[in-house]
Design a protein around this motif. Structure first.
Motif, mmCIF file in Angstrom:
data_model
loop_
_atom_site.group_PDB
_atom_site.id
_atom_site.type_symbol
_atom_site.label_atom_id
_atom_site.label_comp_id
_atom_site.label_asym_id
_atom_site.label_seq_id
_atom_site.Cartn_x
_atom_site.Cartn_y
_atom_site.Cartn_z
ATOM 1 N N ALA A 108 0.836 -1.202 0.000
ATOM 2 C CA ALA A 108 0.000 0.000 0.000
ATOM 3 C C ALA A 108 0.868 1.248 0.000
ATOM 4 O O ALA A 108 0.535 2.269 -0.620
ATOM 5 C CB ALA A 108 -0.925 -0.011 1.214
ATOM 6 N N GLY A 109 2.003 1.177 0.680
ATOM 7 C CA GLY A 109 2.885 2.326 0.795
ATOM 8 C C GLY A 109 3.552 2.739 -0.497
ATOM 9 O O GLY A 109 4.115 3.839 -0.579
ATOM 10 N N TRP A 110 3.507 1.891 -1.511
ATOM 11 C CA TRP A 110 4.109 2.259 -2.797
ATOM 12 C C TRP A 110 3.283 3.322 -3.513
ATOM 13 O O TRP A 110 3.815 4.029 -4.377
ATOM 14 C CB TRP A 110 4.244 1.025 -3.683
ATOM 15 N N THR A 111 2.012 3.433 -3.179
ATOM 16 C CA THR A 111 1.154 4.393 -3.880
ATOM 17 C C THR A 111 0.378 5.318 -2.953
ATOM 18 O O THR A 111 -0.194 6.305 -3.420
ATOM 19 C CB THR A 111 0.137 3.658 -4.769
ATOM 20 N N SER A 112 0.327 5.030 -1.659
ATOM 21 C CA SER A 112 -0.511 5.837 -0.778
ATOM 22 C C SER A 112 -0.070 5.661 0.658
ATOM 23 O O SER A 112 0.755 4.801 0.985
ATOM 24 C CB SER A 112 -1.984 5.415 -0.906
ATOM 25 N N ARG A 113 -0.645 6.453 1.522
ATOM 26 C CA ARG A 113 -0.469 6.264 2.953
ATOM 27 C C ARG A 113 -1.563 5.338 3.465
ATOM 28 O O ARG A 113 -2.583 5.124 2.814
ATOM 29 C CB ARG A 113 -0.527 7.600 3.689
ATOM 30 N N SER A 114 -1.341 4.798 4.663
ATOM 31 C CA SER A 114 -2.335 3.958 5.321
ATOM 32 C C SER A 114 -2.634 4.533 6.691
ATOM 33 O O SER A 114 -1.740 5.064 7.360
ATOM 34 C CB SER A 114 -1.817 2.525 5.482
ATOM 35 N N GLY A 115 -3.873 4.420 7.115
ATOM 36 C CA GLY A 115 -4.238 4.832 8.464
ATOM 37 C C GLY A 115 -3.792 3.796 9.475
ATOM 38 O O GLY A 115 -3.731 2.597 9.185
ATOM 39 N N THR A 116 -3.454 4.261 10.681
ATOM 40 C CA THR A 116 -3.082 3.361 11.771
ATOM 41 C C THR A 116 -3.882 3.762 13.004
ATOM 42 O O THR A 116 -4.810 4.555 12.931
ATOM 43 C CB THR A 116 -1.569 3.418 12.055
ATOM 44 N N ALA A 117 -3.497 3.221 14.156
ATOM 45 C CA ALA A 117 -4.170 3.576 15.408
ATOM 46 C C ALA A 117 -3.176 3.486 16.546
ATOM 47 O O ALA A 117 -2.059 2.990 16.383
ATOM 48 C CB ALA A 117 -5.369 2.653 15.650
ATOM 49 N N SER A 118 -3.578 3.952 17.712
ATOM 50 C CA SER A 118 -2.681 3.957 18.871
ATOM 51 C C SER A 118 -2.247 2.551 19.256
ATOM 52 O O SER A 118 -1.189 2.366 19.862
ATOM 53 C CB SER A 118 -3.361 4.647 20.052
ATOM 54 N N SER A 119 -3.031 1.569 18.915
ATOM 55 C CA SER A 119 -2.668 0.180 19.188
ATOM 56 C C SER A 119 -3.383 -0.733 18.203
ATOM 57 O O SER A 119 -4.364 -0.349 17.569
ATOM 58 C CB SER A 119 -3.048 -0.210 20.622
ATOM 59 N N ASP A 120 -2.859 -1.947 18.079
ATOM 60 C CA ASP A 120 -3.557 -2.963 17.294
ATOM 61 C C ASP A 120 -4.108 -4.052 18.211
ATOM 62 O O ASP A 120 -4.475 -5.124 17.752
ATOM 63 C CB ASP A 120 -2.622 -3.582 16.240
ATOM 64 N N GLN A 121 -4.150 -3.752 19.528
ATOM 65 C CA GLN A 121 -4.598 -4.741 20.496
ATOM 66 C C GLN A 121 -5.595 -4.120 21.479
ATOM 67 O O GLN A 121 -5.374 -3.013 21.982
ATOM 68 C CB GLN A 121 -3.412 -5.285 21.306
ATOM 69 N N VAL A 122 -6.662 -4.835 21.733
ATOM 70 C CA VAL A 122 -7.621 -4.464 22.774
ATOM 71 C C VAL A 122 -7.670 -5.626 23.761
ATOM 72 O O VAL A 122 -8.100 -6.733 23.411
ATOM 73 C CB VAL A 122 -9.023 -4.194 22.194
ATOM 74 N N PHE A 123 -7.158 -5.393 24.982
ATOM 75 C CA PHE A 123 -7.144 -6.433 26.008
ATOM 76 C C PHE A 123 -8.358 -6.282 26.916
ATOM 77 O O PHE A 123 -8.626 -5.201 27.449
ATOM 78 C CB PHE A 123 -5.865 -6.333 26.845
ATOM 79 N N VAL A 124 -9.090 -7.371 27.094
ATOM 80 C CA VAL A 124 -10.261 -7.384 27.971
ATOM 81 C C VAL A 124 -10.068 -8.512 28.977
ATOM 82 O O VAL A 124 -9.901 -9.682 28.598
ATOM 83 C CB VAL A 124 -11.566 -7.608 27.185
ATOM 84 N N ALA A 125 -10.054 -8.157 30.265
ATOM 85 C CA ALA A 125 -9.830 -9.156 31.309
ATOM 86 C C ALA A 125 -10.926 -10.214 31.282
ATOM 87 O O ALA A 125 -12.119 -9.891 31.232
ATOM 88 C CB ALA A 125 -9.771 -8.484 32.675
ATOM 89 N N LYS A 126 -10.504 -11.475 31.335
ATOM 90 C CA LYS A 126 -11.457 -12.582 31.216
ATOM 91 C C LYS A 126 -12.509 -12.558 32.315
ATOM 92 O O LYS A 126 -13.692 -12.824 32.062
ATOM 93 C CB LYS A 126 -10.702 -13.903 31.262
ATOM 94 N N SER A 127 -12.076 -12.222 33.516
ATOM 95 C CA SER A 127 -13.012 -12.268 34.640
ATOM 96 C C SER A 127 -13.612 -10.910 34.974
ATOM 97 O O SER A 127 -14.385 -10.793 35.931
ATOM 98 C CB SER A 127 -12.280 -12.804 35.883
ATOM 99 N N GLY A 128 -13.282 -9.887 34.190
ATOM 100 C CA GLY A 128 -13.761 -8.552 34.508
ATOM 101 C C GLY A 128 -15.022 -8.178 33.751
ATOM 102 O O GLY A 128 -15.478 -8.877 32.842
ATOM 103 N N THR A 129 -15.577 -7.041 34.134
ATOM 104 C CA THR A 129 -16.732 -6.495 33.442
ATOM 105 C C THR A 129 -16.282 -5.890 32.120
ATOM 106 O O THR A 129 -15.277 -5.179 32.057
ATOM 107 C CB THR A 129 -17.421 -5.412 34.296
ATOM 108 N N VAL A 130 -17.003 -6.161 31.081
ATOM 109 C CA VAL A 130 -16.649 -5.627 29.769
ATOM 110 C C VAL A 130 -17.150 -4.194 29.666
ATOM 111 O O VAL A 130 -18.330 -3.909 29.922
ATOM 112 C CB VAL A 130 -17.250 -6.486 28.636
#
Length: 691
Positions: free
Chosen positions: A486-508
């Protein structure tokens, strides 16, 4: 795609009628068309074209009074876009582009010419701009019949190969390295674990979209160690065969002297006579063998030059002597070598200002327009190997990249000398491609390609087999390849992280990420091929993406540890940004004993992933290697094994640990959790515990 020429490099001027006929009959752009008018003439050429992209060249001839600065305006008829430009700057308003001069080509004498080139994108049709305006004057006269006929040839004349050095190097973007093969330090090209090179491999590299290949060559084991230091004919034959594979695949080729730089050339200061004789013998034979090769074959004098036991000024002088000798030998063989683009490195191929200045002086002394410079870049060192706590692509890492490329551009490109970044990537890849966390790695690759294009630098990816599988012809990390492509022809959007951690035993709860659009526009959040519903599944406020708790709950399902779903943020262009939804709990560790050569900590990762490790003595000072920082090097001082459930501390860590002293280890995980663990080494045996 195997055996098929993907692009055509022709430099033929066609009349408008011929162009129109070809375009109508084939639905593609013909290679060249010329326009002329009283006051100016513009020749617009397509040097190469492939699905979705093309390289264009524009020659401007001034038929009027001298010009001190210029701008050229035209409108693309089919929505084409410029993605990279050299020897000019460009802005656009929709389909209408304005190209302006840079410092070194601002003046155009009467009957003088300048040129610039660009890489562009196109979709269904790549039509020809109907009109050009130079400083507001329409260039619309007949070819060769302006009101005032030119009395001299243009001042900038392409060499016999048909392209200037700047155009040649630009056409090499993007490039790929055939690393750890012909540069293998051993008797055979398979010595470092890669298979022998075949036409099928090179065809597959071309099919990935690459336009050039750097073929590093180590000559030491194939050269006589006594005068006249002849190179084995069979080895030259093999190098020529592989170069032939690349030319068959319509690739530009760069060959060099590679690991010889440290095997024997580094002793030049104390063994000058032999080093010079060996060096000159290699280049004499190589230049003679490739004398009649097409101009798409380039020579690089030496890879990563370095010299033992000398200061930098002395080393710069030694490199200058080698580069000048290389230039003299190649040019002296005549034929295609008389104008072939020759590539000269800085000391260590480093873009420190002193190294750039030294190479500039060498190039100026040669007074040769067919010279290119080369540097290498493997990122800001602490980030590139994940040491000293540099786990993220942050502002400091970005600033190092920008400064490096800025200096190369200002020293060379701004003065008409093209630059090849002959190797680039991350140093941590030498240990493990997971040394840098995936999302942070993708941000680095995305931004590096973007910024290199801004500075008109041509990139050649270093690949010793860790990226493109040379047996299956598949990418080992398809996500990374998608980002690069993609970078050969354009820019790509990113984000602050590529991971969302949710505790197994916690409230979502709702989880928010900051988007980095990079000039794109967010369009959708996608699960597989299905767009999630904005307002119900997620919300967007400015650049804040919030994934709703209800959607996360559905994605987490049984909440067993690990990645439960991969969402993708889709932008108006470029590669989508993956967001992994991960179920996890606090990681735990167990006591262990073992020898320093095999010690490993039993670890329940519980869905989490390790970011880095700190090591300190009881007094708070850093323990282990790199004792200037408590944060140790990933994959060198410690290595997680998620399948085996261990974190190993290899011998390299214990070598720099004081015998008998207790060391506090703090493991930092990407969820934000930490685990503290204690180890003591005594006489080669290690005891590890939680207290």
């Amino acid at each position: 795609m195997q055996g098929v020429k993907r692009r055509t490099r022709r430099w033929i001027t066609l009349v408008v009628m011929a162009v129109a006929t070809m375009a109508a009959g084939l639905g593609v752009l013909a290679p060249s068309v010329a326009y002329a008018a009283e006051g100016c003439k513009v020749e617009y050429k397509v040097a190469s074209q492939w699905p979705g992209g093309f390289t264009g060249n524009v020659d401007i001839t001034n038929l009027g009074t001298p010009i001190n600065k210029w701008d050229l305006v035209w409108t693309f008829p089919n929505g084409q876009r410029i993605t990279q430009i050299w020897s000019a700057t460009a802005t656009n308003s929709g389909d209408t582009y304005t190209a302006k001069n840079v410092d070194y080509n601002a003046k155009i004498a009467t009957n003088g010419s300048v040129s610039f080139g660009f890489n562009g994108s196109w979709t269904t049709t790549n039509g020809i701009p109907a009109q050009f305006k130079l400083n507001g004057v329409v260039c619309d006269g007949s070819v060769g019949q302006p009101t005032t006929s030119p009395t001299t040839e243009p001042t900038t004349t392409p060499p016999p190969g048909g392209a200037t050095a700047m155009e040649t190097v630009a056409a090499m973007e993007p490039g790929w390295n055939l690393g750890n093969t012909l540069d293998a330090v051993g008797a055979d090209e398979t010595a470092w674990g890669n298979p022998r090179v075949t036409q099928a491999l090179i065809d597959n590299i071309a099919a990935q979209g690459y336009n050039s290949i750097r073929i590093p060559v180590t000559w030491d084991n194939h050269q006589s160690k006594t005068a006249p230091y002849a190179v084995e004919d069979a080895y030259l034959d093999r190098v020529e065969e592989v170069v032939g594979y690349a030319l068959n695949a319509d690739l530009h080729v760069l060959i060099n002297i590679h690991h010889d730089s440290w095997i024997w050339m580094a002793d030049m200061n104390t063994n000058r006579t032999v080093v010079e004789a060996r060096y000159e013998a290699i280049w004499t034979e190589v230049a003679t063998r490739f004398r009649d090769a097409p101009p798409e074959v380039l020579f690089e004098s030496v890879n990563e030059p370095q010299f033992n036991n000398v200061d930098d000024p002395t080393a710069e002088g030694l490199l200058n002597d080698l580069n000048v000798s290389f230039h003299e030998i190649v040019r002296g063989t005549g034929g295609g070598n008389a104008t072939r683009v020759l590539v000269l490195p800085t000391l260590h191929t480093n873009a420190g200002q002193a190294h750039l200045d030294a190479l500039s002086a060498t190039i100026a002394s040669l007074d040769d327009e067919n010279i290119a410079a080369t540097i290498h870049y493997y990122g800001f060192w602490p980030f590139s190997v994940n040491v000293a706590g540099y786990t993220k692509f942050n502002a400091e890492v970005q600033a190092d990249l920008e400064g490096y490329f800025d200096r190369a551009h200002a020293e060379f490109v701004a003065n008409g000398i093209p630059v090849i970044v002959g190797e680039w990537g991350l140093l941590g890849f030498d240990a493990h491609t997971g040394t840098v966390e995936q999302g942070e790695k993708l941000k680095f690759f995305e931004y590096l390609q973007y910024y290199a294009a801004q500075k008109d630098l041509t990139l050649q990816l270093w690949d010793n087999g860790q990226h493109f599988n040379r047996t299956t012809f598949q990418w080992r990390d398809p996500e990374l390849y998608s980002m690069m492509k993609a970078g050969w022809t354009s820019r790509s959007g990113t984000a602050s992280s590529d991971q969302v951690f949710v505790a197994k035993s916690g409230t979502v709860s709702d989880v928010s990420l900051t988007l980095n659009p990079n000039g794109t526009t967010f369009q959708a959040l996608r699960l597989g091929s299905t767009n999630l519903v904005q307002g119900t599944d997620y919300t967007i406020s400015g650049n804040t993406l919030t994934i709703k708790a209800s959607r996360l709950t559905a994605l987490l399902g049984d909440r067993v540890y690990g990645v439960k779903a991969n969402l993708h943020a889709v932008f108006s262009q470029g590669a989508p940004w993956r967001i992994s939804v991960i179920s996890y709990d606090q990681p735990t560790m167990s006591a262990a004993t073992g020898a320093t050569g095999s010690f490993a900590i039993p670890t329940q990762f519980n869905g989490d992933q390790l970011a880095t490790m700190e090591a300190k003595y009881a007094d708070g000072t850093a323990a282990g290697p790199h004792n200037w920082t408590s944060y140790k090097e990933f994959a060198r001082a410690f290595s997680p094994d998620y399948t085996a459930g261990t974190i190993s501390l290899p011998q390299a860590f214990w070598t720099d640990v004081n015998d008998g002293q207790k060391v506090t280890l703090t493991f930092h995980f990407w969820s934000g959790k930490t685990v503290t663990y204690y180890v003591t080494e005594s006489g080669g045996n290690v005891t590890g515990s939680l207290t």
